[in-house]
Scaffold this motif. Structure first.
Motif, PDB file in Angstrom:
ATOM      1  N   LEU A  78       0.910  -1.268   0.098  1.00 39.34           N
ATOM      2  CA  LEU A  78      -0.131  -0.229   0.170  1.00 39.34           C
ATOM      3  C   LEU A  78       0.776   1.331   0.037  1.00 39.34           C
ATOM      4  O   LEU A  78       1.668   1.447   0.946  1.00 39.34           O
ATOM      5  N   LEU A  79       0.800   2.038  -1.055  1.00 35.02           N
ATOM      6  CA  LEU A  79       1.706   3.140  -1.061  1.00 35.02           C
ATOM      7  C   LEU A  79       0.861   4.271  -0.585  1.00 35.02           C
ATOM      8  O   LEU A  79      -0.527   4.261  -0.384  1.00 35.02           O
ATOM      9  N   PRO A  80       1.479   5.574  -0.135  1.00 33.30           N
ATOM     10  CA  PRO A  80       0.746   6.844   0.449  1.00 33.30           C
ATOM     11  C   PRO A  80      -0.023   7.358  -1.012  1.00 33.30           C
ATOM     12  O   PRO A  80       0.334   7.017  -2.045  1.00 33.30           O
ATOM     13  N   GLY A  81      -1.217   7.706  -0.337  1.00 36.22           N
ATOM     14  CA  GLY A  81      -2.357   7.945  -1.218  1.00 36.22           C
ATOM     15  C   GLY A  81      -3.350   6.894  -1.721  1.00 36.22           C
ATOM     16  O   GLY A  81      -4.200   7.031  -2.389  1.00 36.22           O
ATOM     17  N   GLY A  82      -2.994   5.629  -1.137  1.00 35.24           N
ATOM     18  CA  GLY A  82      -3.898   4.538  -1.375  1.00 35.24           C
ATOM     19  C   GLY A  82      -3.702   3.857  -2.417  1.00 35.24           C
ATOM     20  O   GLY A  82      -4.582   2.872  -2.588  1.00 35.24           O
ATOM     21  N   THR A  83      -2.705   3.894  -3.439  1.00 30.18           N
ATOM     22  CA  THR A  83      -2.394   2.947  -4.629  1.00 30.18           C
ATOM     23  C   THR A  83      -1.685   1.548  -3.881  1.00 30.18           C
ATOM     24  O   THR A  83      -1.122   1.499  -3.154  1.00 30.18           O
ATOM     25  N   GLU A  84      -2.469   0.483  -4.517  1.00 26.03           N
ATOM     26  CA  GLU A  84      -2.110  -0.842  -4.069  1.00 26.03           C
ATOM     27  C   GLU A  84      -1.232  -1.504  -5.148  1.00 26.03           C
ATOM     28  O   GLU A  84      -1.554  -1.503  -6.300  1.00 26.03           O
ATOM     29  N   VAL A  85       0.000  -1.832  -4.677  1.00 27.18           N
ATOM     30  CA  VAL A  85       0.837  -2.587  -5.974  1.00 27.18           C
ATOM     31  C   VAL A  85       0.850  -3.873  -5.319  1.00 27.18           C
ATOM     32  O   VAL A  85       1.338  -4.551  -4.351  1.00 27.18           O
ATOM     33  N   MET A  86       0.576  -4.653  -6.389  1.00 26.16           N
ATOM     34  CA  MET A  86       0.502  -6.403  -6.207  1.00 26.16           C
ATOM     35  C   MET A  86       2.008  -6.834  -6.122  1.00 26.16           C
ATOM     36  O   MET A  86       2.880  -6.292  -6.576  1.00 26.16           O
ATOM     37  N   GLY A  87       2.013  -7.832  -5.583  1.00 25.02           N
ATOM     38  CA  GLY A  87       3.353  -8.558  -5.302  1.00 25.02           C
ATOM     39  C   GLY A  87       3.961  -8.774  -6.579  1.00 25.02           C
ATOM     40  O   GLY A  87       3.490  -9.222  -7.670  1.00 25.02           O
ATOM     41  N   THR A  88       5.270  -8.360  -6.642  1.00 24.31           N
ATOM     42  CA  THR A  88       5.952  -8.350  -7.751  1.00 24.31           C
ATOM     43  C   THR A  88       7.039  -9.576  -7.877  1.00 24.31           C
ATOM     44  O   THR A  88       7.522 -10.144  -8.852  1.00 24.31           O
ATOM     45  N   GLY A  89       7.430 -10.434  -6.429  1.00 25.38           N
ATOM     46  CA  GLY A  89       8.087 -11.098  -6.442  1.00 25.38           C
ATOM     47  C   GLY A  89       9.492 -10.864  -6.604  1.00 25.38           C
ATOM     48  O   GLY A  89      10.677 -11.606  -6.129  1.00 25.38           O
ATOM     49  N   ARG A  90       9.824  -9.496  -6.345  1.00 26.26           N
ATOM     50  CA  ARG A  90      11.208  -8.932  -6.502  1.00 26.26           C
ATOM     51  C   ARG A  90      11.829  -9.241  -5.024  1.00 26.26           C
ATOM     52  O   ARG A  90      10.973  -8.603  -4.036  1.00 26.26           O
ATOM     53  N   ARG A  91      13.071  -9.178  -4.920  1.00 28.26           N
ATOM     54  CA  ARG A  91      13.839  -9.057  -3.560  1.00 28.26           C
ATOM     55  C   ARG A  91      14.350  -7.495  -3.394  1.00 28.26           C
ATOM     56  O   ARG A  91      14.851  -7.036  -4.566  1.00 28.26           O
TER      57      ARG A  91
ATOM     58  N   TYR B 290      11.132   1.857  -4.449  1.00 25.20           N
ATOM     59  CA  TYR B 290      10.179   1.770  -5.395  1.00 25.20           C
ATOM     60  C   TYR B 290      10.667   0.950  -6.530  1.00 25.20           C
ATOM     61  O   TYR B 290      10.059   0.194  -7.085  1.00 25.20           O
ATOM     62  N   ARG B 291      11.636   1.527  -6.828  1.00 27.50           N
ATOM     63  CA  ARG B 291      12.377   0.649  -8.255  1.00 27.50           C
ATOM     64  C   ARG B 291      12.580  -0.581  -7.876  1.00 27.50           C
ATOM     65  O   ARG B 291      12.407  -1.572  -8.592  1.00 27.50           O
ATOM     66  N   GLN B 292      13.124  -0.881  -6.743  1.00 28.16           N
ATOM     67  CA  GLN B 292      13.573  -2.193  -6.528  1.00 28.16           C
ATOM     68  C   GLN B 292      12.107  -3.133  -6.352  1.00 28.16           C
ATOM     69  O   GLN B 292      12.147  -4.482  -6.741  1.00 28.16           O
ATOM     70  N   THR B 293      11.042  -2.679  -6.147  1.00 32.99           N
ATOM     71  CA  THR B 293       9.897  -3.381  -5.945  1.00 32.99           C
ATOM     72  C   THR B 293       9.102  -3.715  -7.391  1.00 32.99           C
ATOM     73  O   THR B 293       8.177  -4.402  -7.314  1.00 32.99           O
ATOM     74  N   GLY B 294       9.686  -2.699  -8.144  1.00 30.17           N
ATOM     75  CA  GLY B 294       9.119  -2.647  -9.317  1.00 30.17           C
ATOM     76  C   GLY B 294       7.766  -1.849  -9.609  1.00 30.17           C
ATOM     77  O   GLY B 294       7.109  -2.020 -10.568  1.00 30.17           O
ATOM     78  N   CYS B 295       7.805  -1.072  -8.748  1.00 32.33           N
ATOM     79  CA  CYS B 295       6.441  -0.129  -8.837  1.00 32.33           C
ATOM     80  C   CYS B 295       6.655   0.715 -10.238  1.00 32.33           C
ATOM     81  O   CYS B 295       7.880   1.298 -10.469  1.00 32.33           O
ATOM     82  N   ASP B 296       5.711   1.013 -10.852  1.00 36.05           N
ATOM     83  CA  ASP B 296       5.607   1.835 -11.911  1.00 36.05           C
ATOM     84  C   ASP B 296       5.497   3.283 -11.762  1.00 36.05           C
ATOM     85  O   ASP B 296       4.345   3.798 -11.433  1.00 36.05           O
ATOM     86  N   LEU B 297       6.688   3.913 -11.482  1.00 31.36           N
ATOM     87  CA  LEU B 297       6.484   5.391 -10.917  1.00 31.36           C
ATOM     88  C   LEU B 297       6.743   6.218 -12.402  1.00 31.36           C
ATOM     89  O   LEU B 297       7.925   6.219 -12.814  1.00 31.36           O
ATOM     90  N   ARG B 298       5.961   7.179 -12.340  1.00 31.68           N
ATOM     91  CA  ARG B 298       6.070   8.155 -13.395  1.00 31.68           C
ATOM     92  C   ARG B 298       6.008   9.445 -12.779  1.00 31.68           C
ATOM     93  O   ARG B 298       5.211   9.843 -11.949  1.00 31.68           O
ATOM     94  N   LEU B 299       7.319  10.120 -13.087  1.00 33.71           N
ATOM     95  CA  LEU B 299       7.622  11.457 -12.438  1.00 33.71           C
ATOM     96  C   LEU B 299       6.701  12.513 -13.203  1.00 33.71           C
ATOM     97  O   LEU B 299       7.088  12.753 -14.610  1.00 33.71           O
TER      98      LEU B 299
END
Length: 145
Positions: free
Chosen positions: A89-102, A132-141
């Motif tokens: 759960l990210l700030p703002g309420g966005t949910e990121v499903m598990g990516t399997g990334r270490r 966020y990069r390591q988890t694989g979150c798709d962040l767009r600045l």
């Protein structure tokens, strides 16, 4: 203050054991815990925060790499590690499903002991972009005009 080091060890062990009850017992009932994700106040909110982490990273561990005590405050550095397999759960309420990334990154914090022998406050710092990069979150600045 020797007991503050033991309290930090107890908190670190509770986090690595994913024992929410033991985690919140390391804080006063009115403690304030500040992280890049937000401000949590009291046992209910602090417990909720750690529950979210334990869900997202069921194998998470914190390994302390340094510490220093100054009066009633302990400053610490640690390495966070875990596999992102649950919902994050990210700030703002966005949910990121598990990516399997270490995920492995350094973090630092400062904890101040209250009069009753547990932490009255804690502040945690880490590189959010690396996390966020390591988890694989798709962040767009985005730029705003």
């Amino acid at each position: 203050m020797a007991e503050i080091g033991a309290l930090l060890d107890a908190l670190t062990d509770a986090i690595s054991s994913q024992d929410e009850e033991r985690v919140v017992r390391c804080f006063t009932t009115r403690a304030v815990f500040v992280t890049p994700a937000g401000v949590m106040e009291g046992h209910e909110q602090i417990g909720w925060y750690f529950r979210q982490l334990f869900t997202a990273f069921p194998d998470m561990r914190n390994e302390i790499t340094a510490r220093a005590v100054l009066d009633d405050t302990i400053i610490t550095e640690w390495t966070f590690s875990g596999t992102h397999t649950g919902v994050l759960l990210l700030p703002g309420g966005t949910e990121v499903m598990g990516t399997g990334r270490r995920v492995v990154f350094p973090a630092a914090g400062a904890y101040t002991m209250g009069d009753d022998g547990v932490f009255a406050s804690g502040r945690v710092y880490y590189d959010q972009l690396a996390f966020y990069r390591q988890t694989g979150c798709d962040l767009r600045l985005r730029r705003t005009a």
